[in-house]
Design a protein around this motif. Structure first.
Motif, PDB file in Angstrom:
ATOM      1  N   ARG A  62       0.883  -1.166   0.000  1.00 22.62           N
ATOM      2  CA  ARG A  62       0.000   0.000   0.000  1.00 22.62           C
ATOM      3  C   ARG A  62       0.917   1.210   0.000  1.00 22.62           C
ATOM      4  O   ARG A  62       1.678   1.410   0.945  1.00 22.62           O
ATOM      5  CB  ARG A  62      -0.898  -0.024   1.217  1.00 22.62           C
ATOM      6  N   TYR A  63       0.861   1.991  -1.064  1.00 26.18           N
ATOM      7  CA  TYR A  63       1.774   3.118  -1.270  1.00 26.18           C
ATOM      8  C   TYR A  63       3.215   2.639  -1.188  1.00 26.18           C
ATOM      9  O   TYR A  63       3.588   1.719  -1.882  1.00 26.18           O
ATOM     10  CB  TYR A  63       1.486   4.258  -0.296  1.00 26.18           C
ATOM     11  N   ASP A  64       4.021   3.177  -0.294  1.00 26.36           N
ATOM     12  CA  ASP A  64       5.437   2.825  -0.261  1.00 26.36           C
ATOM     13  C   ASP A  64       5.773   1.783   0.796  1.00 26.36           C
ATOM     14  O   ASP A  64       6.930   1.495   1.037  1.00 26.36           O
ATOM     15  CB  ASP A  64       6.285   4.070  -0.047  1.00 26.36           C
TER      16      ASP A  64
END
Length: 100
Positions: free
Chosen positions: A51-53
């Motif tokens: 999730r994202y980074d």
């Protein structure tokens, strides 16, 4: 408990079945299960949820693993697989999963 099914052919990861009606915010409820081709035989396998980074690797045992609680609170997340065997490493494409 709900289990999301995936198919793994070489480096290709794809959804296999019904992914509708998944609701964000569950904990310890959502699992993933993988149907591997013979290329993955005898290898250590892990699912990497992202999730994202941020990434959350989870070992795959007997073809299954739990989706981390850190991921299930979001409306969408991604997963890809990694396998290792003496002398080589294989990764798959990412697949995105949507939750309502």
């Amino acid at each position: 408990m709900r289990t999301l099914q995936f198919k793994v052919t070489g480096q290709n990861l794809s959804k296999d079945g019904d992914f509708s009606g998944i609701v964000a915010g569950t904990k310890g409820y959502l699992y993933t299960e993988y149907n591997f081709d013979s290329e993955w035989d005898g290898c250590r396998k892990a699912a990497v949820f992202s999730r994202y980074d941020k990434e959350y690797p989870v070992p795959i045992v007997n073809g299954k693993c739990v989706v981390p609680d850190e991921i299930t609170g979001y409306n969408r997340w991604k997963v890809y697989l990694v396998e290792e065997k003496a002398g080589y490493r294989i990764t798959t494409n990412e697949v995105e999963v949507y939750q309502s």
